[in-house]
Motif scaffolding. Structure first.
Motif, PDB file in Angstrom:
ATOM      1  N   ALA A   1       1.457  14.029  -3.574  1.00  0.00           N
ATOM      2  CA  ALA A   1       1.460  13.263  -4.794  1.00  0.00           C
ATOM      3  C   ALA A   1       2.069  11.880  -4.773  1.00  0.00           C
ATOM      4  O   ALA A   1       1.936  10.856  -5.604  1.00  0.00           O
ATOM      5  N   LEU A   2       3.226  11.817  -3.971  1.00  0.00           N
ATOM      6  CA  LEU A   2       3.713  10.475  -3.860  1.00  0.00           C
ATOM      7  C   LEU A   2       2.872   9.464  -3.016  1.00  0.00           C
ATOM      8  O   LEU A   2       2.887   8.228  -3.396  1.00  0.00           O
ATOM      9  N   LYS A   3       2.242   9.942  -1.979  1.00  0.00           N
ATOM     10  CA  LYS A   3       1.159   9.109  -1.546  1.00  0.00           C
ATOM     11  C   LYS A   3       0.317   8.478  -2.551  1.00  0.00           C
ATOM     12  O   LYS A   3      -0.213   7.517  -2.570  1.00  0.00           O
ATOM     13  N   GLN A   4      -0.283   9.401  -3.523  1.00  0.00           N
ATOM     14  CA  GLN A   4      -0.777   8.784  -4.707  1.00  0.00           C
ATOM     15  C   GLN A   4      -0.389   7.333  -5.222  1.00  0.00           C
ATOM     16  O   GLN A   4      -1.151   6.643  -5.526  1.00  0.00           O
TER      17      GLN A   4
ATOM     18  N   ILE B   1       2.112   5.744  -3.890  1.00  0.00           N
ATOM     19  CA  ILE B   1       1.918   4.714  -2.922  1.00  0.00           C
ATOM     20  C   ILE B   1       0.616   3.794  -3.108  1.00  0.00           C
ATOM     21  O   ILE B   1       0.647   2.777  -2.796  1.00  0.00           O
ATOM     22  N   ASP B   2      -0.412   4.545  -3.070  1.00  0.00           N
ATOM     23  CA  ASP B   2      -1.679   3.797  -3.134  1.00  0.00           C
ATOM     24  C   ASP B   2      -1.849   3.108  -4.608  1.00  0.00           C
ATOM     25  O   ASP B   2      -2.595   2.159  -4.363  1.00  0.00           O
ATOM     26  N   ARG B   3      -0.865   3.442  -5.547  1.00  0.00           N
ATOM     27  CA  ARG B   3      -1.060   2.783  -6.754  1.00  0.00           C
ATOM     28  C   ARG B   3       0.239   1.718  -6.739  1.00  0.00           C
ATOM     29  O   ARG B   3       0.631   1.121  -7.929  1.00  0.00           O
ATOM     30  N   GLY B   4       0.874   1.291  -5.568  1.00  0.00           N
ATOM     31  CA  GLY B   4       1.808   0.298  -5.526  1.00  0.00           C
ATOM     32  C   GLY B   4       3.137   0.550  -5.525  1.00  0.00           C
ATOM     33  O   GLY B   4       4.102  -0.225  -5.190  1.00  0.00           O
ATOM     34  N   LEU B   5       3.446   1.854  -5.369  1.00  0.00           N
ATOM     35  CA  LEU B   5       4.828   2.250  -4.901  1.00  0.00           C
ATOM     36  C   LEU B   5       5.176   2.176  -3.532  1.00  0.00           C
ATOM     37  O   LEU B   5       4.416   2.186  -2.737  1.00  0.00           O
ATOM     38  N   LYS B   6       6.422   1.350  -3.576  1.00  0.00           N
ATOM     39  CA  LYS B   6       6.866   0.990  -1.695  1.00  0.00           C
ATOM     40  C   LYS B   6       7.118   2.296  -1.313  1.00  0.00           C
ATOM     41  O   LYS B   6       7.849   3.318  -1.882  1.00  0.00           O
ATOM     42  N   ARG B   7       6.926   2.537   0.206  1.00  0.00           N
ATOM     43  CA  ARG B   7       7.203   3.760   0.843  1.00  0.00           C
ATOM     44  C   ARG B   7       8.538   4.104   0.972  1.00  0.00           C
ATOM     45  O   ARG B   7       9.296   4.999   0.860  1.00  0.00           O
ATOM     46  N   GLU B   8       9.317   2.954   1.039  1.00  0.00           N
ATOM     47  CA  GLU B   8      10.751   2.874   1.204  1.00  0.00           C
ATOM     48  C   GLU B   8      11.520   3.759  -0.224  1.00  0.00           C
ATOM     49  O   GLU B   8      12.496   4.325  -0.186  1.00  0.00           O
TER      50      GLU B   8
ATOM     51  N   ASN C   1       1.841   9.936   5.691  1.00  0.00           N
ATOM     52  CA  ASN C   1       0.340  10.337   6.116  1.00  0.00           C
ATOM     53  C   ASN C   1      -0.038  11.666   6.105  1.00  0.00           C
ATOM     54  O   ASN C   1       0.915  12.390   6.606  1.00  0.00           O
ATOM     55  N   ASP C   2      -1.291  12.008   5.859  1.00  0.00           N
ATOM     56  CA  ASP C   2      -1.640  13.356   5.730  1.00  0.00           C
ATOM     57  C   ASP C   2      -1.899  14.156   6.983  1.00  0.00           C
ATOM     58  O   ASP C   2      -1.716  15.095   7.280  1.00  0.00           O
ATOM     59  N   SER C   3      -1.964  13.106   8.173  1.00  0.00           N
ATOM     60  CA  SER C   3      -2.231  13.561   9.486  1.00  0.00           C
ATOM     61  C   SER C   3      -0.888  13.780  10.099  1.00  0.00           C
ATOM     62  O   SER C   3      -0.770  14.402  11.279  1.00  0.00           O
ATOM     63  N   THR C   4       0.128  13.541   9.326  1.00  0.00           N
ATOM     64  CA  THR C   4       1.704  13.563  10.023  1.00  0.00           C
ATOM     65  C   THR C   4       1.900  15.004   9.992  1.00  0.00           C
ATOM     66  O   THR C   4       1.685  15.657   9.105  1.00  0.00           O
TER      67      THR C   4
END
Length: 458
Positions: A366-369, A371-378, A418-421
């Motif tokens: 959900a958070l990856k979504q 991040i894809d919309r502009g949220l910083k990973r940190e 990342n999904d693969s992690t």
């Protein structure tokens, strides 16, 4: 004669000191995770460094760390070390089916007698019946090491949860717990996370029957608690002439609340909860927010932290494909994943709950979504670690990789979002846990036991 006695006493003290020193030396356990990429959250990333753990606490972290010869070495080449993730609003570790008895029923019920649900729902005629009130219940007293969900949470990188009872409208006090330990007591980090309040009437029939009535009851309950506190103080000052107040466990529970957890999914409910918190004169944490993108400015203005519901709205799978959706529904569905970004940009303290999601791992997706919309990973990682710890007042023990903090760590073979992690292992209180099989477990089934050393795992 006196000299002999003094000499004997001195010798005894020396032997005692030697035994104490030897005992302490035997209990020191060192673990070193070396040559790993370290993301401490509170500082810059260390591309290749070591985390040294001493008896469950982080002893050192950095690019160059002196490692004792006796340390258990974990080779971290190719792995990234993160602080253990924190679910900021959960029921992990608590019995899911157990229900405490309502206050009115508890006064007349026989101890240890299980009763059908219908019989527990007594009628409430007013605030004096304490409807749906369980303010004396403490999650720390109910923690169960055997909860099968703990293993699933660890598999996703979660090492800590802030877990709350959920019965009634004043559900009880939450606790910050680690998701592993030898005993239930070992799991509790802080027993006083806050008092959980809900607006949906449950556990009784009668008053209050609407959300507005529930809020009126909360205000009355806090007024009663303030009066009770004054009565106790007067009695303590003059126990001879002042009648002794009757013990009231419901009010005792209210007076012991450091903060209250209040539901606020949207801006309208947020305003009501902010006013309620002001009336209760108790610090508040809002939970269940979906439309955080519309609430950020106001939350920043009031300094109120929020727990986001990251089960982003989606179209019902069984919905008629020919049925048209309203513009409002489409807008909320589109903008909900941008809530983390809006809150971060406004400087609001926000954390995340896994509730409503199928698996703990879904939190990261959900958070990856977002991040894809502009949220910083940190910012996403901080919400899952240090900010959650700050909201509940345990940032001196949890939330980052720093010297002196509890050794709750996650070792992954890539970026956490990342999904693969894959999560390769987690440490809780310095004890290593390897991923468990994802196959469903029977309710109450015990998870894999923690390992204290590499030899034990072999």
């Amino acid at each position: 004669m006196r000299k002999n006695l003094l000499a004997a006493l001195a010798a005894a003290l020396l032997i005692f000191a030697f035994l104490i020193t030897a005992a302490l030396a035997e209990t020191v356990h060192w673990t070193a995770i070396r040559d790993a990429r370290i993301v401490p959250v509170n500082g810059p990333v260390i591309e290749k460094g070591t985390v040294l753990i001493r008896n469950g606490v982080i002893a050192a972290v950095g690019a160059k760390v002196d490692v004792p010869a006796s340390a258990w070495i974990i080779e971290g080449n190719g792995l990234t070390v993160y602080p253990g993730l924190i679910d900021a609003l959960s029921t992990w570790g608590l019995p899911q089916a157990a229900q405490a008895q309502p206050a009115a029923a508890a006064r007349t019920a026989q101890p240890q007698q299980a009763q059908p649900q219908q019989q527990q729902q007594t009628r409430s005629w007013g605030p004096r019946d304490r409807p749906g009130t369980f303010s004396w219940v403490r999650a720390a007293d109910q923690v169960q090491l055997s909860d099968a969900r703990l293993g699933q949470a660890r598999n996703a990188g979660f090492t800590t949860a802030v877990t709350f009872p959920r019965q009634g409208i004043v559900a009880g006090h939450g606790a910050v717990i680690n998701l592993g330990g030898k005993t239930a007591g070992d799991m509790v980090v802080a027993p006083d996370a806050g008092l959980y309040l809900a607006l949906r009437p449950s556990g009784y029939i009668g008053f209050p029957s609407t959300p507005m009535g529930v809020m009126a009851y909360f205000r009355q309950l806090w007024l009663d608690a303030a009066h009770y506190r004054e009565a106790l103080a007067l009695y303590a000052a003059d126990p001879v002439n002042i009648p002794r107040p009757a013990y009231d466990r419901a009010l005792e529970g209210v007076l012991g609340a450091k903060r209250v957890l209040l539901p606020a999914a949207d801006p309208v409910q947020m305003e009501r909860m902010l006013q309620l918190a002001a009336d209760l004169k108790t610090p508040a944490v809002l939970y269940g927010a979906v439309r955080g993108y519309e609430m950020a400015a106001r939350l920043k203005q009031t300094g109120t932290p929020v727990i986001l519901n990251v089960r982003w709205p989606a179209r019902d799978r069984d919905a008629d494909p020919e049925e048209e959706e309203s513009f409002r529904e489409l807008k909320i569905r589109d903008l909900a994943p941008t809530s983390p970004t809006a809150l971060s940009q406004a400087g609001v303290k926000w954390a995340v709950s896994s509730e409503g999601l199928e698996t703990p791992r879904a939190v990261l997706r959900a958070l990856k979504q977002s991040i894809d919309r502009g949220l910083k990973r940190e910012d996403a990682l901080r919400a899952l670690t240090l900010t959650a710890a700050e909201i509940y007042g345990v940032a001196d023990r949890l939330g980052s990789i720093e010297r002196g903090k509890i050794a709750n760590l996650v070792l992954a073979d890539g970026d956490l979002f990342n999904d693969s992690t894959r999560i390769r292992m987690v440490f809780i209180d310095g004890v290593r846990y390897l991923p468990e099989p994802e196959a469903p477990q029977a309710p109450g089934a015990a998870g894999r036991a923690p390992s204290l050393s590499e030899e034990e795992e072999q």
